[in-house]
Design a protein around this motif. Sequence first.
Motif, PDB file in Angstrom:
ATOM      1  N   THR A   6      45.384  20.563  42.243  1.00  0.00           N
ATOM      2  CA  THR A   6      46.198  21.327  43.255  1.00  0.00           C
ATOM      3  C   THR A   6      45.933  22.625  43.278  1.00  0.00           C
ATOM      4  OG1 THR A   6      47.972  19.783  42.528  1.00  0.00           O
ATOM      5  CG2 THR A   6      48.727  21.480  44.125  1.00  0.00           C
ATOM      6  N   TRP A   7      45.441  23.261  42.202  1.00  0.00           N
ATOM      7  CA  TRP A   7      45.116  24.740  42.127  1.00  0.00           C
ATOM      8  C   TRP A   7      43.793  24.872  42.863  1.00  0.00           C
ATOM      9  CZ3 TRP A   7      40.919  27.483  40.075  1.00  0.00           C
ATOM     10  CH2 TRP A   7      40.973  28.713  39.991  1.00  0.00           C
ATOM     11  N   VAL A   8      43.015  24.064  42.495  1.00  0.00           N
ATOM     12  CA  VAL A   8      41.576  24.110  43.301  1.00  0.00           C
ATOM     13  C   VAL A   8      41.896  24.127  44.909  1.00  0.00           C
ATOM     14  CG1 VAL A   8      39.247  23.411  43.632  1.00  0.00           C
ATOM     15  CG2 VAL A   8      40.352  23.656  41.371  1.00  0.00           C
ATOM     16  N   HIS A   9      42.422  23.019  45.282  1.00  0.00           N
ATOM     17  CA  HIS A   9      42.603  22.859  46.506  1.00  0.00           C
ATOM     18  C   HIS A   9      43.400  23.775  47.470  1.00  0.00           C
ATOM     19  CE1 HIS A   9      42.135  18.157  45.625  1.00  0.00           C
ATOM     20  NE2 HIS A   9      40.886  18.942  45.595  1.00  0.00           N
ATOM     21  N   GLU A  10      44.255  24.630  46.683  1.00  0.00           N
ATOM     22  CA  GLU A  10      44.978  25.499  47.322  1.00  0.00           C
ATOM     23  C   GLU A  10      44.294  26.703  47.062  1.00  0.00           C
ATOM     24  OE1 GLU A  10      49.099  24.981  45.997  1.00  0.00           O
ATOM     25  OE2 GLU A  10      49.141  22.989  47.107  1.00  0.00           O
ATOM     26  N   ASN A  11      43.278  27.084  46.250  1.00  0.00           N
ATOM     27  CA  ASN A  11      42.862  28.300  46.362  1.00  0.00           C
ATOM     28  C   ASN A  11      42.163  28.910  47.494  1.00  0.00           C
ATOM     29  OD1 ASN A  11      40.214  29.998  44.814  1.00  0.00           O
ATOM     30  ND2 ASN A  11      42.151  30.268  43.565  1.00  0.00           N
ATOM     31  N   TYR A  13      41.533  35.894  43.148  1.00  0.00           N
ATOM     32  CA  TYR A  13      41.759  35.998  44.705  1.00  0.00           C
ATOM     33  C   TYR A  13      42.943  36.496  45.473  1.00  0.00           C
ATOM     34  CZ  TYR A  13      39.249  34.878  49.266  1.00  0.00           C
ATOM     35  OH  TYR A  13      38.981  35.222  50.606  1.00  0.00           O
ATOM     36  N   PRO A  14      44.101  35.994  45.018  1.00  0.00           N
ATOM     37  CA  PRO A  14      44.967  36.436  45.702  1.00  0.00           C
ATOM     38  C   PRO A  14      45.319  38.016  45.758  1.00  0.00           C
ATOM     39  CG  PRO A  14      45.582  34.530  44.388  1.00  0.00           C
ATOM     40  CD  PRO A  14      44.186  34.937  43.901  1.00  0.00           C
ATOM     41  N   LEU A  15      44.505  38.694  44.495  1.00  0.00           N
ATOM     42  CA  LEU A  15      44.750  40.185  44.683  1.00  0.00           C
ATOM     43  C   LEU A  15      43.524  40.784  45.213  1.00  0.00           C
ATOM     44  CD1 LEU A  15      45.377  40.292  40.577  1.00  0.00           C
ATOM     45  CD2 LEU A  15      47.218  40.582  42.526  1.00  0.00           C
ATOM     46  N   ILE A  16      42.465  40.311  45.152  1.00  0.00           N
ATOM     47  CA  ILE A  16      41.467  41.028  45.593  1.00  0.00           C
ATOM     48  C   ILE A  16      40.670  40.281  47.187  1.00  0.00           C
ATOM     49  CG2 ILE A  16      40.497  41.796  43.410  1.00  0.00           C
ATOM     50  CD1 ILE A  16      38.525  39.472  43.083  1.00  0.00           C
ATOM     51  N   GLY A  17      41.330  39.129  47.361  1.00  0.00           N
ATOM     52  CA  GLY A  17      40.809  38.281  48.784  1.00  0.00           C
ATOM     53  C   GLY A  17      40.954  39.480  49.940  1.00  0.00           C
ATOM     54  N   GLY A  18      41.766  40.510  49.978  1.00  0.00           N
ATOM     55  CA  GLY A  18      41.703  41.411  51.020  1.00  0.00           C
ATOM     56  C   GLY A  18      40.469  42.042  50.906  1.00  0.00           C
ATOM     57  N   PHE A  19      40.057  42.750  49.897  1.00  0.00           N
ATOM     58  CA  PHE A  19      38.748  43.457  49.751  1.00  0.00           C
ATOM     59  C   PHE A  19      37.511  42.744  50.110  1.00  0.00           C
ATOM     60  CE2 PHE A  19      35.156  44.988  47.153  1.00  0.00           C
ATOM     61  CZ  PHE A  19      34.842  46.061  47.583  1.00  0.00           C
ATOM     62  N   ALA A  20      37.644  41.388  49.597  1.00  0.00           N
ATOM     63  CA  ALA A  20      36.528  40.370  49.485  1.00  0.00           C
ATOM     64  C   ALA A  20      36.399  39.872  50.894  1.00  0.00           C
ATOM     65  CB  ALA A  20      36.725  39.098  48.753  1.00  0.00           C
ATOM     66  N   GLN A  21      37.366  40.231  51.987  1.00  0.00           N
ATOM     67  CA  GLN A  21      36.990  39.693  53.381  1.00  0.00           C
ATOM     68  C   GLN A  21      36.941  41.099  54.141  1.00  0.00           C
ATOM     69  OE1 GLN A  21      40.442  37.107  53.390  1.00  0.00           O
ATOM     70  NE2 GLN A  21      38.992  35.425  54.092  1.00  0.00           N
ATOM     71  N   SER A  22      36.951  42.180  53.584  1.00  0.00           N
ATOM     72  CA  SER A  22      36.817  43.499  54.368  1.00  0.00           C
ATOM     73  C   SER A  22      35.363  43.630  54.894  1.00  0.00           C
ATOM     74  CB  SER A  22      37.349  44.559  53.438  1.00  0.00           C
ATOM     75  OG  SER A  22      36.293  44.805  52.459  1.00  0.00           O
ATOM     76  N   GLY A  81      32.836  32.943  35.821  1.00  0.00           N
ATOM     77  CA  GLY A  81      32.896  33.906  36.533  1.00  0.00           C
ATOM     78  C   GLY A  81      33.536  33.582  37.761  1.00  0.00           C
ATOM     79  N   VAL A  82      32.922  32.404  38.385  1.00  0.00           N
ATOM     80  CA  VAL A  82      33.385  31.872  39.757  1.00  0.00           C
ATOM     81  C   VAL A  82      34.807  31.458  39.607  1.00  0.00           C
ATOM     82  CG1 VAL A  82      33.239  29.811  41.241  1.00  0.00           C
ATOM     83  CG2 VAL A  82      31.110  30.620  40.102  1.00  0.00           C
ATOM     84  N   LEU A  83      35.262  31.000  38.459  1.00  0.00           N
ATOM     85  CA  LEU A  83      36.841  30.877  38.316  1.00  0.00           C
ATOM     86  C   LEU A  83      37.513  32.142  38.089  1.00  0.00           C
ATOM     87  CD1 LEU A  83      36.682  27.663  35.831  1.00  0.00           C
ATOM     88  CD2 LEU A  83      37.001  27.814  38.380  1.00  0.00           C
ATOM     89  N   VAL A  84      37.001  33.081  37.651  1.00  0.00           N
ATOM     90  CA  VAL A  84      37.749  34.233  37.188  1.00  0.00           C
ATOM     91  C   VAL A  84      37.959  34.997  38.775  1.00  0.00           C
ATOM     92  CG1 VAL A  84      37.732  36.610  36.493  1.00  0.00           C
ATOM     93  CG2 VAL A  84      37.028  34.750  35.026  1.00  0.00           C
ATOM     94  N   PHE A  85      36.942  34.949  39.572  1.00  0.00           N
ATOM     95  CA  PHE A  85      36.964  35.397  40.891  1.00  0.00           C
ATOM     96  C   PHE A  85      38.156  34.559  41.775  1.00  0.00           C
ATOM     97  CE2 PHE A  85      35.710  35.263  45.296  1.00  0.00           C
ATOM     98  CZ  PHE A  85      35.782  36.487  45.641  1.00  0.00           C
TER      99      PHE A  85
END
Lengths: 182, 214
Positions: free
Chosen positions: A63-68, B137-146, B129-133
């Motif tokens: 779920t976490w992956v799909h909604e990420n 993402y909820p925090l940095i997604g705005g910058f990542a898409q800027s 690192g991919v998972l940390v990103f």
Amino acid sequence: MAHAIAHDARPESPERPHWNPYVAGFALGVVLLATFLVMGRGLGASGAMARATARAVETVAPTWVHENGALGSYFANGARWWDDWLVFEVVGVALGGLAAGLTSRRFRLKVEGGPRIKPTSRLAFAFAGGLISGFGARLALGCTSGQALTGGATLALGSWAFMFAVFGGAYGVAYFVRRLWT
Amino acid sequence: MMPLRPDTWVGYAFAIVAGFAFGFVLERAGFGSSRKLAAQFYLRDMTVLKVMFTAIVTAMLGLTLLTSLGLVDFAAIFVNPTYLGPQIVGGLIFGVGFAVGGYCPGTSIVAAVTGKMDAVSFLLGFGGGVLVFAGAYPLIGGFAQSGSGERRLLSDWLHLPMGVVAVFVVVMALGMFAGAEWLERWMRRRDARASEPPAESTPDDQAHAPAAAE
């Protein structure tokens, strides 16, 4: 005492020399050009690794992956994680690297690192470097292959900015991590 | 007219072939070795720069030439979209990871399949690192898409024709190659002076040492 380097007990099979860098670069450029002409896009690596990571984590936290926001698109609307050109290309990279390593007699199980670093430390720093790179590559939407090499050849403005930033980051930190390599 | 854009599975088969060639060349260039890659950042072995810019120049000239001959529709070639902020910040972070870890993703795959355990460790870290990103993402997604995300070339930025920029890139690459050769010689002489009189092993030998010395 180069304890980080494994000892090879096959003196009768010396490894082949590396290619001249400009010859290797030209060969790489021809491969890159061929992918542009056939596929309309260049080479890459980190995108496939992000997909593989997403698939691995899907087994424990689907779920976490799909909604990420960063990974969900790999599975959106019934998409399959492996259904992407880069995934097949990276399988080819692994096969080609293996074939080249075997035929050059450079295949060797070992932990490689600078002359002053213990193998366990090297493994830890390699993991840390991977962690940092993985974050950076996702933020930049690509790595040395998908951005610097591919975007560089198409004169993409952002890819050139990325390339100089990579060298800037690496040279900027090199002095502080010199014990790892010198 | 190119690109050919074959059917999906023909494309995937080509992907394996192209990837095979890519991985093969990376190994032959010596990029299955973290020591050789990292030596780039200590100015003792500039192979990374030489291979990378020769490849860029080769593919760029091929694309430019075939486009001017009307054989390639350049508008149909994928150009990485421009998100300058994320690309510069991500590039700086990526460069730090390269110097610490000794690999970039593609080279770590080649190193891992030729037996380097540190490359396996790098790959596991990369997944982390991919998972940390993704987690951040909820925090940095705005910058990542800027950024504009538009198809913007160096030539658009400089307000010059593509051909002129291509010539600039070739001249810059040739200058960098000359500089790289000079730097390698200079560092060799410097290291030879610094070591004791019977200096038999040059830094260049050391860069290849994992193999040659044993």
